[in-house]
Design a protein around this motif. Structure first.
Motif, PDB file in Angstrom:
ATOM      1  N   SER A  93       0.842  -1.105  -0.193  1.00 29.36           N
ATOM      2  CA  SER A  93      -0.052  -0.183   0.024  1.00 29.36           C
ATOM      3  C   SER A  93       1.015   1.058  -0.042  1.00 29.36           C
ATOM      4  CB  SER A  93      -0.948  -0.063   1.265  1.00 29.36           C
ATOM      5  OG  SER A  93      -1.622   1.196   1.246  1.00 29.36           O
ATOM      6  N   SER A  94       1.893   1.341   0.963  1.00 26.57           N
ATOM      7  CA  SER A  94       2.639   2.443   0.816  1.00 26.57           C
ATOM      8  C   SER A  94       3.347   2.506  -0.332  1.00 26.57           C
ATOM      9  CB  SER A  94       3.539   2.295   1.958  1.00 26.57           C
ATOM     10  OG  SER A  94       4.870   1.385   2.052  1.00 26.57           O
ATOM     11  N   VAL A  95       4.059   1.719  -1.037  1.00 29.37           N
ATOM     12  CA  VAL A  95       4.944   1.789  -2.246  1.00 29.37           C
ATOM     13  C   VAL A  95       3.907   2.329  -3.248  1.00 29.37           C
ATOM     14  CG1 VAL A  95       6.017   0.399  -3.825  1.00 29.37           C
ATOM     15  CG2 VAL A  95       6.476  -0.004  -1.489  1.00 29.37           C
ATOM     16  N   LEU A  96       2.657   1.728  -3.533  1.00 32.30           N
ATOM     17  CA  LEU A  96       1.700   2.097  -4.590  1.00 32.30           C
ATOM     18  C   LEU A  96       1.288   3.459  -4.248  1.00 32.30           C
ATOM     19  CD1 LEU A  96      -0.504  -1.233  -4.768  1.00 32.30           C
ATOM     20  CD2 LEU A  96       1.196  -0.388  -6.469  1.00 32.30           C
ATOM     21  N   LYS A  97       1.201   3.732  -3.169  1.00 30.98           N
ATOM     22  CA  LYS A  97       0.485   5.380  -2.984  1.00 30.98           C
ATOM     23  C   LYS A  97       1.472   6.210  -3.348  1.00 30.98           C
ATOM     24  CE  LYS A  97      -2.443   4.390   0.973  1.00 30.98           C
ATOM     25  NZ  LYS A  97      -2.799   4.447   2.244  1.00 30.98           N
ATOM     26  N   LYS A  98       2.668   5.824  -3.013  1.00 28.67           N
ATOM     27  CA  LYS A  98       3.903   6.667  -3.421  1.00 28.67           C
ATOM     28  C   LYS A  98       3.897   7.002  -5.059  1.00 28.67           C
ATOM     29  CE  LYS A  98       9.191   6.819  -3.062  1.00 28.67           C
ATOM     30  NZ  LYS A  98      10.225   6.255  -2.619  1.00 28.67           N
ATOM     31  N   TYR A  99       3.888   5.716  -5.838  1.00 29.13           N
ATOM     32  CA  TYR A  99       4.175   6.014  -7.086  1.00 29.13           C
ATOM     33  C   TYR A  99       2.831   5.994  -7.943  1.00 29.13           C
ATOM     34  CZ  TYR A  99       8.793   4.127  -6.286  1.00 29.13           C
ATOM     35  OH  TYR A  99      10.265   4.195  -5.965  1.00 29.13           O
ATOM     36  N   VAL A 100       1.987   5.851  -7.260  1.00 26.25           N
ATOM     37  CA  VAL A 100       0.612   6.474  -7.936  1.00 26.25           C
ATOM     38  C   VAL A 100       0.493   8.083  -7.901  1.00 26.25           C
ATOM     39  CG1 VAL A 100      -1.985   6.665  -7.745  1.00 26.25           C
ATOM     40  CG2 VAL A 100      -1.028   4.440  -7.669  1.00 26.25           C
ATOM     41  N   GLN A 101       1.003   8.445  -6.971  1.00 31.42           N
ATOM     42  CA  GLN A 101       1.138   9.847  -6.766  1.00 31.42           C
ATOM     43  C   GLN A 101       2.032  10.555  -7.944  1.00 31.42           C
ATOM     44  OE1 GLN A 101      -0.767  12.051  -4.874  1.00 31.42           O
ATOM     45  NE2 GLN A 101       0.491  13.668  -5.642  1.00 31.42           N
ATOM     46  N   GLU A 102       3.167   9.970  -8.044  1.00 30.16           N
ATOM     47  CA  GLU A 102       4.138  10.290  -9.053  1.00 30.16           C
ATOM     48  C   GLU A 102       3.512  10.229 -10.360  1.00 30.16           C
ATOM     49  OE1 GLU A 102       8.057   8.615  -8.916  1.00 30.16           O
ATOM     50  OE2 GLU A 102       8.279   8.629  -6.860  1.00 30.16           O
ATOM     51  N   ARG A 103       2.691   9.110 -10.649  1.00 28.75           N
ATOM     52  CA  ARG A 103       2.107   9.138 -11.835  1.00 28.75           C
ATOM     53  C   ARG A 103       1.002  10.282 -11.962  1.00 28.75           C
ATOM     54  NH1 ARG A 103       2.711   3.764 -10.594  1.00 28.75           N
ATOM     55  NH2 ARG A 103       3.886   2.753 -12.405  1.00 28.75           N
ATOM     56  N   ILE A 104       0.389  10.768 -11.050  1.00 25.97           N
ATOM     57  CA  ILE A 104      -0.474  11.858 -11.075  1.00 25.97           C
ATOM     58  C   ILE A 104       0.133  13.106 -11.530  1.00 25.97           C
ATOM     59  CG2 ILE A 104      -2.310  13.128  -9.760  1.00 25.97           C
ATOM     60  CD1 ILE A 104      -3.063  10.480  -8.462  1.00 25.97           C
ATOM     61  N   GLU A 105       1.099  13.295 -10.778  1.00 25.40           N
ATOM     62  CA  GLU A 105       1.860  14.600 -10.707  1.00 25.40           C
ATOM     63  C   GLU A 105       2.607  14.442 -12.383  1.00 25.40           C
ATOM     64  OE1 GLU A 105       4.997  14.236  -7.796  1.00 25.40           O
ATOM     65  OE2 GLU A 105       3.460  14.903  -6.340  1.00 25.40           O
ATOM     66  N   ALA A 106       2.781  13.526 -12.982  1.00 20.93           N
ATOM     67  CA  ALA A 106       3.366  13.242 -14.422  1.00 20.93           C
ATOM     68  C   ALA A 106       2.286  13.688 -15.411  1.00 20.93           C
ATOM     69  CB  ALA A 106       3.794  12.095 -14.526  1.00 20.93           C
ATOM     70  N   GLN A 107       1.125  13.141 -14.797  1.00 25.31           N
ATOM     71  CA  GLN A 107      -0.194  13.596 -15.862  1.00 25.31           C
ATOM     72  C   GLN A 107      -0.403  15.114 -15.965  1.00 25.31           C
ATOM     73  OE1 GLN A 107      -3.203  11.199 -14.327  1.00 25.31           O
ATOM     74  NE2 GLN A 107      -2.649   9.489 -15.652  1.00 25.31           N
ATOM     75  N   ILE A 108      -0.300  15.822 -14.733  1.00 30.83           N
ATOM     76  CA  ILE A 108      -0.441  17.148 -14.403  1.00 30.83           C
ATOM     77  C   ILE A 108       0.296  17.727 -15.427  1.00 30.83           C
ATOM     78  CG2 ILE A 108      -0.482  19.171 -12.594  1.00 30.83           C
ATOM     79  CD1 ILE A 108      -1.461  17.303 -10.753  1.00 30.83           C
ATOM     80  N   ILE A 123       9.206   5.525 -13.377  1.00 31.24           N
ATOM     81  CA  ILE A 123       8.351   5.150 -12.536  1.00 31.24           C
ATOM     82  C   ILE A 123       8.094   3.831 -12.173  1.00 31.24           C
ATOM     83  CG2 ILE A 123       6.185   5.747 -11.431  1.00 31.24           C
ATOM     84  CD1 ILE A 123       6.126   8.534 -12.640  1.00 31.24           C
ATOM     85  N   THR A 124       7.700   3.054 -13.192  1.00 32.77           N
ATOM     86  CA  THR A 124       7.477   1.585 -12.876  1.00 32.77           C
ATOM     87  C   THR A 124       8.689   0.656 -12.611  1.00 32.77           C
ATOM     88  OG1 THR A 124       5.756   1.992 -14.561  1.00 32.77           O
ATOM     89  CG2 THR A 124       6.509  -0.526 -14.149  1.00 32.77           C
ATOM     90  N   LYS A 125      10.076   1.167 -13.185  1.00 33.00           N
ATOM     91  CA  LYS A 125      11.155   0.451 -12.874  1.00 33.00           C
ATOM     92  C   LYS A 125      11.458   0.836 -11.142  1.00 33.00           C
ATOM     93  CE  LYS A 125      15.849  -0.026 -14.088  1.00 33.00           C
ATOM     94  NZ  LYS A 125      17.036   0.532 -15.299  1.00 33.00           N
ATOM     95  N   ARG A 126      11.257   1.792 -10.842  1.00 34.90           N
ATOM     96  CA  ARG A 126      11.576   2.119  -9.451  1.00 34.90           C
ATOM     97  C   ARG A 126      10.827   1.535  -8.663  1.00 34.90           C
ATOM     98  NH1 ARG A 126      11.248   7.952  -8.426  1.00 34.90           N
ATOM     99  NH2 ARG A 126      10.286   8.034 -10.463  1.00 34.90           N
ATOM    100  N   GLN A 127       9.360   1.399  -8.903  1.00 31.91           N
ATOM    101  CA  GLN A 127       8.316   0.729  -7.942  1.00 31.91           C
ATOM    102  C   GLN A 127       8.510  -0.660  -7.935  1.00 31.91           C
ATOM    103  OE1 GLN A 127       4.310   1.532  -9.287  1.00 31.91           O
ATOM    104  NE2 GLN A 127       3.664  -0.443  -8.750  1.00 31.91           N
ATOM    105  N   ASP A 128       8.918  -1.303  -8.963  1.00 34.99           N
ATOM    106  CA  ASP A 128       9.382  -2.781  -9.310  1.00 34.99           C
ATOM    107  C   ASP A 128      10.348  -3.070  -8.327  1.00 34.99           C
ATOM    108  OD1 ASP A 128       7.150  -3.156 -10.877  1.00 34.99           O
ATOM    109  OD2 ASP A 128       8.280  -3.387 -12.692  1.00 34.99           O
TER     110      ASP A 128
END
Length: 171
Positions: A93-108, A123-128
């Protein structure tokens, strides 16, 4: 003097009579609004219509969900599909929240497609890498398969595997 008193009573009597008859008429015939005892002539019953058109309020656009809301909504199904314990669920959960937030910021940022693709890949590579370090290997591989196949398909496959195992145990 008696004539003055009698004359005064005679003037007062017709006024009194007119007053009582007038109130009786209003009481019987719908208060003078054209009802004649058949209701109130359309006044006071049902939905009132206003002749002035009302401006339609624009519906509010739904607010975009935060990373935390997105992950919290998906975690129960992911936990069920992977069979995670509480510690593994907290890590994921903590890892997904962190990287989903990064993806949202990238979309902005609204970058060009090629740069967006590169950013998403990093982002996906760092998450994995972080998930590989935090989760047991079999849970990590199951999560990667879950991402590839989808949550519902993984849950169905897990249920089929349980049914097959039960059939083998009974036989």
């Amino acid at each position: 003097m008696k004539k003055i008193i009698k004359t005064g009573n005679l003037k007062f009597l017709p006024l009194l009579l007119l007053f009582f008859m007038g109130s009786e008429c209003f009481a019987q015939y719908g208060y003078g609004r054209g009802g004649y005892g058949y209701g109130r002539g359309g006044y006071g019953y049902g939905r009132q219509r206003n002749p002035i058109p009302q401006a339609q309020a624009e519906p509010k656009a739904p607010e975009p969900k935060t990373a935390e809301q997105i992950v919290d909504a998906e975690m129960p199904s992911i936990t069920e599909a992977l069979g995670l314990n509480e510690f593994e669920t907290a890590i994921l959960s903590s890892v997904l929240k962190k990287y989903v937030q990064e993806r949202i910021e990238a979309q902005i940022l609204k970058l060009p497609p090629d740069k967006m693709r590169e950013l998403y890949e990093s982002i996906t590579k760092r998450q994995d890498e972080e998930l590989k370090a935090g989760l047991p290997l079999e849970k990590y591989e199951a999560f990667v398969a879950l991402q590839k196949n989808g949550v519902s398909k993984t849950i169905k496959q897990k249920k089929k595997a349980k049914k097959k195992k039960r059939k083998k145990d009974k036989a």
